[in-house]
Scaffold this active site. Sequence first.
Site, PDB file in Angstrom:
ATOM      1  N   LYS A   1       3.476 106.671  92.689  1.00 40.69           N
ATOM      2  CA  LYS A   1       2.311 107.174  91.908  1.00 40.69           C
ATOM      3  C   LYS A   1       2.909 107.604  90.617  1.00 40.69           C
ATOM      4  O   LYS A   1       4.104 107.904  90.442  1.00 40.69           O
ATOM      5  CB  LYS A   1       1.946 108.296  92.637  1.00 40.69           C
ATOM      6  CG  LYS A   1       1.008 108.023  94.080  1.00 40.69           C
ATOM      7  CD  LYS A   1      -0.179 107.247  93.629  1.00 40.69           C
ATOM      8  CE  LYS A   1      -1.469 108.221  92.578  1.00 40.69           C
ATOM      9  NZ  LYS A   1      -1.887 109.155  93.555  1.00 40.69           N
TER      10      LYS A   1
ATOM     11  N   SER B   1       4.042 111.828  92.610  1.00 38.94           N
ATOM     12  CA  SER B   1       3.636 112.524  93.456  1.00 38.94           C
ATOM     13  C   SER B   1       4.826 112.903  94.471  1.00 38.94           C
ATOM     14  O   SER B   1       5.690 112.068  94.470  1.00 38.94           O
ATOM     15  CB  SER B   1       2.630 111.488  94.328  1.00 38.94           C
ATOM     16  OG  SER B   1       2.694 111.636  95.702  1.00 38.94           O
TER      17      SER B   1
ATOM     18  N   GLU C   1      -6.235 114.760  83.351  1.00 42.85           N
ATOM     19  CA  GLU C   1      -7.265 115.530  84.277  1.00 42.85           C
ATOM     20  C   GLU C   1      -7.271 117.140  83.835  1.00 42.85           C
ATOM     21  O   GLU C   1      -8.402 117.399  84.034  1.00 42.85           O
ATOM     22  CB  GLU C   1      -6.567 115.254  85.580  1.00 42.85           C
ATOM     23  CG  GLU C   1      -6.547 113.801  85.985  1.00 42.85           C
ATOM     24  CD  GLU C   1      -5.594 113.582  87.526  1.00 42.85           C
ATOM     25  OE1 GLU C   1      -6.207 113.564  88.402  1.00 42.85           O
ATOM     26  OE2 GLU C   1      -4.470 113.233  87.219  1.00 42.85           O
TER      27      GLU C   1
ATOM     28  N   HIS D   1     -22.479 101.991  80.700  1.00 44.95           N
ATOM     29  CA  HIS D   1     -22.817 102.283  82.140  1.00 44.95           C
ATOM     30  C   HIS D   1     -21.465 101.937  83.065  1.00 44.95           C
ATOM     31  O   HIS D   1     -21.487 101.711  84.186  1.00 44.95           O
ATOM     32  CB  HIS D   1     -23.986 101.393  82.632  1.00 44.95           C
ATOM     33  CG  HIS D   1     -25.158 101.493  82.096  1.00 44.95           C
ATOM     34  ND1 HIS D   1     -26.153 102.477  82.298  1.00 44.95           N
ATOM     35  CD2 HIS D   1     -25.649 100.730  80.857  1.00 44.95           C
ATOM     36  CE1 HIS D   1     -27.256 102.278  81.393  1.00 44.95           C
ATOM     37  NE2 HIS D   1     -26.757 101.195  80.479  1.00 44.95           N
TER      38      HIS D   1
END
Length: 478
Positions: free
Chosen positions: A291, A285, A298, A164
């Site tokens: 970043k 970024s 992704e 979980h």
Amino acid sequence: VKGGGAEVRLWGGRFHSGPAAELDRLNRSLPVDWRLWRQDLAVSQAWVEGLREAGVLGAEDAGVLASGLDEVGARLEQWTQEGWAAAGDEDIHTLVERLLAEEVGEVAGKLRTGRSRNDQVATDGRLWAMTAVGALEREIRGLQAALVDRAERYVGLVMPSYTHLQRAQPVLAGHWLLSHFWPLERDVERLGDARRRTAVLPLGSGAVAGCPFPVDRARLAGRLGFEGVSENSMDAVADRDWVAELLFVIALLGVHLSRLGEDLIVFASSEFGFVRLSDSFSTGSSLMPQKRNPDPLELARAKAGRLVGELAGFMGVLKGLPSGYNKDLQEDKTALFGAVDTLLVLIPAVTGAVGTLELDEARCEAAVDAGMMATDVADALVRSGMPFRKAHDEVGRVVRAAEAHGCSPAELPGVVLREASAAVAALPLAELLEARASVARRAGEGGTAPDAVAAQLRRAKARLDLRPPQQREEAHSR
Ligand code: ARG
């Protein structure tokens, strides 16, 4: 390079006029199926041989056709993208026949004897898929090798496991990494199964009812690398189960990549900080200088969704088709080529990200808190004869007390601990709450104890060595 118009059509005889431009635009599959040209030539060569053996083609005609097909191959080898784009033919089969006629003249028309594009395209497609399976297997093997490499590097590191997405129990990092190896192993097995059912020859089924000439289909199969011949010509020209099955295997593989990707995305976030992705497999970024983004993972997550869509879409194409060939089936190639292409670009990037990742050992170990050994304490009570249900309760009271005191159970004042649970207070708590000891206790096969993980690692490596990526480089044309 000469492309040239669509003056050759395989079915013009009974029509007064050619198709309207609007129909032609919709109907033409050459922009997609040109990729089958090697398969189409190989299938045609085998067919010439089969017709000759059956006494349908004389040796001379067969020789002319065979060398004509070789010439066509040599020409197509030289074709550039512009050449393909300029060709106006309806599909790859039409184009090959036109070029063959340019090479050998009228005798080219004999190649079509007893054969239809219906059995031909199914045969070409299966051949392409058999090669594609080999290419996918090689990529998966590469990713598995990267996982094994990282698992070996960090085999002894202790980190939290999750259920979980809540801290559950400590495990070895090698155990976590290998948990992504075995789904891929099943994918390789599934690809092998799918390939076996793909390697069944439709050629010799004609348009739908079979071939009226005594062509030896088993020999055709052997010549083209198929493992058997189809049992029913009506089924053979309509069957795209092999496409649906490959799309499923591919979609599930995509799902596995997305789950691996998600673990890495989450673990690479500052909140977890377990994983550091290499510069070469993360991106920055344009706005925020700090970043470091896990783009390849992704994209794995996103592409998995689209691959599932390809499967669902193609199942929709097949559903409710009447028997025999229907033009709907032409859509099979767009789906299959796209799905295979996607994986052949995606897997190498995921492999690179995995192969170059580093684990922050201090962060991993620091994330294992004493609460994660609560089960170990309950297990110790069980060893002294207490039913697990009661033990669970006893430990639960200690956990609650520790929470109220804002400390670890081991740091609870003696009286508080004894008040929460006399049974737990009698245990050697400090030892039970030790993460490495907890890991070591899970020594059963498939567990996270060091010896069990070492054995698992040996078995994983044996899979990679025992069944090396199949060398089916040959004709995987793009
Ligand atoms: N381009 C077609 C396909 O990909 C070839 C088969 C055409 N057959 C036919 N009867 N029109 O399915």
